[in-house]
Scaffold this motif. Structure first.
Motif, PDB file in Angstrom:
ATOM      1  N   ARG A  36       0.838  -1.206   0.000  1.00 50.05           N
ATOM      2  CA  ARG A  36       0.000   0.000   0.000  1.00 50.05           C
ATOM      3  C   ARG A  36       0.876   1.260   0.000  1.00 50.05           C
ATOM      4  O   ARG A  36       0.567   2.226  -0.692  1.00 50.05           O
ATOM      5  CB  ARG A  36      -0.963  -0.025   1.182  1.00 50.05           C
ATOM      6  N   HIS A  66      -6.377  -2.501  -6.568  1.00 48.68           N
ATOM      7  CA  HIS A  66      -6.171  -1.750  -5.328  1.00 48.68           C
ATOM      8  C   HIS A  66      -4.996  -0.791  -5.487  1.00 48.68           C
ATOM      9  O   HIS A  66      -5.052   0.362  -5.023  1.00 48.68           O
ATOM     10  CB  HIS A  66      -5.951  -2.724  -4.169  1.00 48.68           C
ATOM     11  N   LYS A  69      -6.166   2.233  -7.482  1.00 54.24           N
ATOM     12  CA  LYS A  69      -6.988   3.145  -6.676  1.00 54.24           C
ATOM     13  C   LYS A  69      -6.125   3.998  -5.751  1.00 54.24           C
ATOM     14  O   LYS A  69      -6.364   5.193  -5.596  1.00 54.24           O
ATOM     15  CB  LYS A  69      -8.001   2.350  -5.845  1.00 54.24           C
TER      16      LYS A  69
END
Length: 190
Positions: A36, A66, A69
């Motif tokens: 992330r 993901h 995004k």
């Protein structure tokens, strides 16, 4: 000669299976905290680079989606495209790389070779990835940000650099990276 528009190609951030050395192929595992953070870093680099006017495309697989995004610096609309999915690895999906090497040691004579992906029982095969990625590129009408996977990114970049796709092993990979491709030249941004 390459006739493709400028592309920014991102590889998804680190996943739990990447960290544990498992083959993902067409399956998925979630991004780790590191993954992330890598995606957010990609977003910061893209904001600095300036990708206004670029369309966004992503593999529909969770790890890439993901990442897209998290990396989209302005919340751009992202179009899923199955042609950007990772190579399907058949019976090897979910196995640890050490187990795959034990099953087929003859495919791992060279440590730097990735051609073993072509031999996954029930897998997709590299030529199939080359066909679908070429079709994706041929459909582009302008500059794009593309979020994809390791093998798929390398084959896409071969097309864009006017190299035979079989040269995919010679291109560097890396998690959470961005490659800018323009006029048959490649620059790593991260």
């Amino acid at each position: 000669m390459s006739h493709y528009p400028d592309l920014l190609i991102l590889r998804h951030g680190e996943t739990e299976w990447n960290r544990s050395g498992r083959m993902q192929g067409e399956q998925d595992s979630p991004l780790t905290d590191t993954g992330r953070a890598q995606a957010r870093r990609q977003g910061a680099l893209l904001a600095e680079f300036g990708c206004d006017g670029y369309r966004w495309f992503s593999s529909p697989q969770g790890r890439a989606w993901h990442t897209a995004k998290l990396a989209s610096p302005s919340g751009a609309a992202i179009t899923p495209d199955a042609r950007l999915a990772e190579i399907a690895t058949g019976a090897w999906t979910g196995l640890e790389f050490a187990d795959i090497r034990a099953q087929a040691p003859h495919l791992f004579v060279r440590d730097d070779s990735l051609s073993w992906y072509d031999h996954a029982p029930g897998g997709e095969g590299l030529a199939s990835v080359a066909i679908r990625t070429r079709a994706f590129l041929d459909a582009l009408t302008g500059p794009a940000v593309v979020v994809t996977h390791g093998i798929t990114s390398r084959i896409l970049r071969c097309h864009l650099l006017d190299q035979p796709w079989e040269m995919f092993e010679t291109l560097e990979g890396g998690q959470g990276v961005i490659y800018h491709l323009s006029k048959r030249h490649q620059q790593r941004l991260s």
